[in-house]
Design an enzyme around this catalytic site. Sequence first.
Site: not given
Ligand code: AMP
Length: 325
Positions: A48, A54
């Site tokens: 989230g 995201h």
């Molecule tokens: P998180 O909500 O931080 O657990 O991230 C969820 C998904 O979003 C994971 O697969 C992350 O690698 C991806 N994600 C987070 N930040 C980025 C970003 N800046 N660029 C691409 N994917 C991202």
Amino acid sequence: MSDRPPPMSDGPPPASSPLLARTRAELAAARAALDPRTGPVVLVPTMGALHTGHERLLRAARTLAGPRGSVVVSIFVNPLQFGPNEDLDRYPRTLEEDLAMCAREGARLVFAPSAAEMYPGGKPEVTVDPGPASQLFEGEFRPGFFGGVLTVVLKLLHLTRPAIAVFGQKDAQQLTLVRRMVTDLNLDVVIEPVPTARDADGLATSSRNRYLSPADRAVALALPRALRAGQARAAEGFGDAAAVLAAARDALRAEPALVVDYVAVVDPGTFGPAEPGPALLVAAARAGGTRLIDNVPVLLAAEAAAEGILRDAATEGPGADAAHH
Ligand code: AMP
């Protein structure tokens, strides 16, 4: 304000709200209604506080799902992957805004369970062993992190049964370990990587960036700057792993307020030592107490070739190296 009427036919159709499932039972009922014969179910696992990174995952998922497939988003701040001194309690939670983004991006279903719903037996006794690569880099600074991540990812895959799951390249070691789990445990899912989204100043977007003061943010920018310096060194055509690393380290030294946890050049498949060819320059650092991780792809020259070219450039004298660009 223009007095032109709003366009009638172009632009995206009005977003319809995704179904929100708060329990495993609600998820099971909603999931049963998605017919895999019409198109794939694509899962986007998140914690989230959704941002443009995201958003990129959601768009990739929408494309992979095609016009008749379905995008399922999970939103769950997984206690199992937080250490005792980490930010579990203050991790940002913005469900209303998250649902609005999921609606805009055409998600069909959002699964946002409580911790009790995800871990009905309390802290699980049986968990995924993330293997030796989980002890390196992020794993060294966050003991237990990858065991927590892989355990929740496996549970989410079982609960949502997607054909495809998308993960960001921003969390490169996580992506590598998820892929390894899929191979080693014969999971029937395709993992699709999505490139890192960055703000205009170069900082990779992250839910934790909101903790950064303007001064912290200025310090944090040394991280992407160092990665770009390493990448530029490799792009010059004679950068082996040591040269790329040296360029990144030089750039990091220029910002002493940034506390570097690690910077390394690794094999993207194993996170072990990099070979000539495609590799990853990875780094983690802290700016004013906020921890940032980032990475860029680099194409490494062979060590011997790098030495040879450097020697040639030196013997050919000043100006000669222009020929190598
Ligand atoms: P998180 O909500 O931080 O657990 O991230 C969820 C998904 O979003 C994971 O697969 C992350 O690698 C991806 N994600 C987070 N930040 C980025 C970003 N800046 N660029 C691409 N994917 C991202």
